[in-house]
Design an enzyme around this catalytic site. Structure first.
Site, PDB file in Angstrom:
ATOM      1  N   GLN A 199     -45.953  24.856   3.520  1.00  0.00           N
ATOM      2  CA  GLN A 199     -46.513  26.014   2.824  1.00  0.00           C
ATOM      3  C   GLN A 199     -47.810  26.390   3.541  1.00  0.00           C
ATOM      4  OE1 GLN A 199     -44.618  27.053  -0.380  1.00  0.00           O
ATOM      5  NE2 GLN A 199     -43.339  25.948   1.086  1.00  0.00           N
ATOM      6  N   GLY A 240     -45.813  30.190  -9.340  1.00  0.00           N
ATOM      7  CA  GLY A 240     -45.181  29.730  -8.117  1.00  0.00           C
ATOM      8  C   GLY A 240     -45.701  30.422  -6.866  1.00  0.00           C
ATOM      9  N   HIS A 241     -45.218  29.965  -5.730  1.00  0.00           N
ATOM     10  CA  HIS A 241     -45.701  30.502  -4.448  1.00  0.00           C
ATOM     11  C   HIS A 241     -45.264  31.958  -4.244  1.00  0.00           C
ATOM     12  CE1 HIS A 241     -41.947  28.602  -2.264  1.00  0.00           C
ATOM     13  NE2 HIS A 241     -41.608  29.415  -3.236  1.00  0.00           N
ATOM     14  N   ASN A 242     -46.162  32.718  -3.622  1.00  0.00           N
ATOM     15  CA  ASN A 242     -45.929  34.122  -3.275  1.00  0.00           C
ATOM     16  C   ASN A 242     -45.753  35.034  -4.477  1.00  0.00           C
ATOM     17  OD1 ASN A 242     -44.663  32.498  -0.736  1.00  0.00           O
ATOM     18  ND2 ASN A 242     -45.549  34.461  -0.068  1.00  0.00           N
TER      19      ASN A 242
END
Length: 341
Positions: A199, A240-242
């Site tokens: 990441q 969460g990511h993004n």
């Protein structure tokens, strides 16, 4: 203890008043428990029955309710917002402690710290980080490499910022929040084991954002996880990511937002909502508590799902019937065709 007259309180909150302008107020209480020297409020007309027995020195009311009330009133057509302003008048912290870097703080190389910043004990600030004017960092915070914290932002004790996290001005991050940990990304190999996907993105948080205690915001796999200006996140939320959360959206505690989801402006999301990844939610959407959102929402409105609490015996019967809905629908369609024929 502050003593503020009704007239002065009206001036400070942009309101008008009715009654004794010189009555003094020193604290705030609920409409049922308020007594002399206290101010309360009613924002929902269904509670106006409580006015007749209230002992409050002043009650915050809209113009309609104020016209029916014989006591002292602070008049504003947004009584709940006015109540929030009154709380600030009486209780907002006046932190006039001198700027300092506590001797037990650990400061890395090439760190820039404004002269008036407050850095508490056992804080770690890693190399390349920028701490702007008026920032307050509570005890035990960890700030990774190449982060930045904007003017007048507060990190309460034991906040963790992973590397390259950006936070704007006038924001509040509550204790236990973890911002910038790895997003949940793994690739399945032929032998059914998992390969971690690095990441390599970051988290950016805008101005006047509030992040609740023990909330987690994952760094992007690539690019940026973005929390825009004036977003308010409650405690124990997982982002969460993004993910991209646009301006003025509020999210209640226990909600989970899957990776790469986009949430629009001015949304209101209740507690324990589950939002799938890789979907989008339009501006001005309201999602009630415990709702499961598994596909995109393209127009404003109120959305709900989940099962409403009921007596256990009744719920068990209905649950059993729910499993037969498809069979029942087919039977009904057959009967309808038979009757139509």
């Amino acid at each position: 203890m502050k003593q503020i007259t009704l007239e002065k309180l009206a001036e400070l909150t942009g309101s008008t008043f009715s009654g004794n302008k010189d009555v003094e107020i020193s604290s705030v209480a609920s409409i049922e428990k308020a007594g002399q020297g206290q101010v309360s409020f009613i924002s929902n007309p269904k509670y106006k029955k409580l006015l007749k027995d209230s002992q409050a020195s002043v009650v915050i009311l809209d113009a309609d309710l104020a016209s029916e009330y014989k006591g002292n009133s602070l008049i504003n057509n947004e009584p709940y917002l006015t109540f929030a302003k009154v709380l600030e008048v009486f209780y907002k912290d006046d932190d006039s402690r001198p700027a300092e870097i506590h001797p037990r703080a650990v400061i890395g190389n090439n760190v820039s710290i404004a002269e008036d910043a407050q850095i508490g004990p056992n804080v770690v600030i890693s190399k390349g980080t920028i701490i702007a004017a008026g920032v307050k960092i509570g005890a035990g915070c960890f700030i990774g490499e190449d982060c930045s914290v904007g003017e007048r932002t507060t990190l309460n004790p034991n906040v963790t910022l992973y590397k390259e996290t950006r936070i704007g001005r006038d924001s509040i991050i509550h204790s236990g929040a973890v911002i910038g940990a790895d997003g949940f990304g793994f690739a399945l190999k032929k032998d059914k084991s998992w390969l971690k996907i690095l990441q390599i993105g970051r988290v950016e948080i805008g101005n006047t954002v509030e992040v609740g205690a023990n909330t987690t915001i994952d760094r992007a796999a690539l690019g940026v996880t973005m929390i825009c200006d004036d977003v308010k996140l409650d405690n124990q939320i997982q982002i969460g990511h993004n993910v991209h959360i646009d301006k003025h959206t509020v999210i209640a505690g226990g909600t989970m937002v899957g990776g790469s989801t986009s949430i629009g402006k001015r949304c209101q999301i209740g507690g324990a909502v589950a939002i799938a990844g890789h979907i989008s939610i339009a501006d001005d959407v309201v999602i009630t508590g415990k709702t499961s959102v598994i596909k995109s929402i393209s127009k404003l409105g109120v959305y709900s799902s989940g099962t409403i609490a009921d007596e256990n015996r009744k719920w068990r019967r209905n649950s059993a019937r729910f499993r037969k809905l498809d069979e029942m629908a087919k039977t009904i369609n057959k009967l309808k065709k038979h009757l139509d024929g």
